[in-house]
Write an enzyme that holds these catalytic residues in place. Structure first.
Site: not given
Ligand code: UT7
Length: 334
Positions: A115, A261, A291
């Site tokens: 991430c 993020h 995500n």
């Protein structure tokens, strides 16, 4: 002295929209649970039989970013590719992009920081440009998650979260050091490596061992202790942002746009409250894409840019936290 400026951004997501209701038909979950816990309404998953892959999606995003930078592929001096879902075990996706874009034999580096991959990649690109080594660096974040998710009730804790897509940026040398990337800060804490992980295939647990394990062996699906990640994320996000602001003698009041993020809308909202930011100062698109890990920040930045949200002189703060654990921030004067 040089500064690195983002001169072009692009993104690409597969056409195939998978809603929460679609997921509730294949696993025991619900739109209500997913939206309440994460904010996600839908995500893009590559359709079986499609030509999309981590590499091809990255190439599509890259072509847009290069064109918007007013450059051609031949102007790019170096490629940085961030992904946790590479097309091959090796070589990395950077070289595949070099070939797909028919680029000269420039260097290609793969970044495996999940991430935080795009934040790490921007930092590396920034150092190469500031030292004068390269003039234009192509940075890509791309993920093909849907291929490795356990799309049954057993895997619902993760399957509902992740989406496919790619984003890219071109960083270019500038002599105006008052603008561009002002700072990057990177961190890791490997004692938590197993809290969010895909353990196989690995050299110590190779494909025959997985096959031998049969349905019981889930080591090739992602595992996450969600609550532990959540608790660390809200602390580390805040620390990384504060560290970046303080290094530039700035405060949260100076932030024009925060691009986190996109891991969970609840994490973003926590950070938003912590820094007293208004809805206009925070960019979220997790609702549409879920995500997308290394791709989430460049997709969000590319969309925000397209929507005209970055004005000359704006202060943009980027932060990420994820598997590793790794985390970091980037402070940009647009
Ligand atoms: O990008 C990388 C970084 N990742 C993150 O930052 C993720 C951080 N963590 C999170 O976002 C949250 O922890 C999740 C969204 C992953 C999970 O939310 P939670 O509020 O922590 O839920 P939970 O894992 O504690 O699960 C609560 C319940 C459990 O049932 P019981 O044990 O209470 O009966 C789960 O089995 O919800 C159940 N559950 C589900 N129910 C319906 C788990 N997944 C699902 C699902 N649908 N998809």
């Amino acid at each position: 002295m040089y500064s690195s400026k983002i001169t072009g951004m692009g993104h690409y997501v597969p056409d195939n929209i998978v809603t929460n209701d679609d997921l509730s038909k294949i696993m025991d979950t619900s739109d209500e649970w997913i939206q309440e816990r994460t904010g996600i309404k839908e995500r893009r998953w590559i359709k079986e039989g499609s030509d999309d892959s981590t590499g091809t999606m990255g190439a599509k995003a890259a072509r847009i970013a290069i064109e918007r930078a007013g450059l051609t592929k031949d102007d790019i001096d170096f490629i940085i590719f961030a992904t946790l879902s590479p097309d091959y075990f090796f070589p990395g996706n950077g070289v595949l992009i070099q070939d797909m874009l028919d680029m000269p034999t420039v260097g290609a580096l793969d970044v495996r920081n999940q991430c935080s991959g795009f934040v790490y990649s921007l930092s590396v690109a920034d150092q190469f440009i500031k030292t004068g080594m390269y003039k234009n660096v192509l940075v890509i974040g791309s993920e093909y998650h849907s291929g490795a998710l356990d799309k049954t009730t057993r895997g619902r804790g993760l399957a509902v979260l992740f989406g496919d897509g790619a984003g890219a940026a071109v960083l270019s040398r500038s002599e105006d050091i008052s603008k561009g990337i002002l700072s990057t800060h990177l961190h890791s804490q490997g004692e938590h490596a197993e809290v969010l992980t895909v353990k196989a295939p690995s050299i110590s647990h190779w494909v025959p061992a997985i096959i031998e394990g049969g349905a019981e062996d889930t080591s090739y699906h992602p595992f996450m202790d969600g609550q532990k990640v959540f608790k660390h994320a809200i602390v580390r996000f805040s620390e990384a942002i504060t560290e970046g602001l303080e290094a530039n003698k700035l405060t949260a009041d100076d932030i024009d746009m925060f691009i986190p993020h996109q891991a969970n809308l609840r994490i973003t909202q926590f950070v938003q409250r912590r820094f007293n930011l208004s809805d206009d100062q925070v960019y979220s698109n997790i609702q549409k894409y879920g995500n997308t890990t290394a791709a989430s920040i460049p997709i969000a930045m590319s969309e925000a840019w397209e929507e005209g949200k970055f004005k000359d002189g704006d202060l943009i703060v980027i932060a990420a936290f994820g598997s590793g654990f790794t985390w970091g921030s980037v402070v940009i004067r647009w």
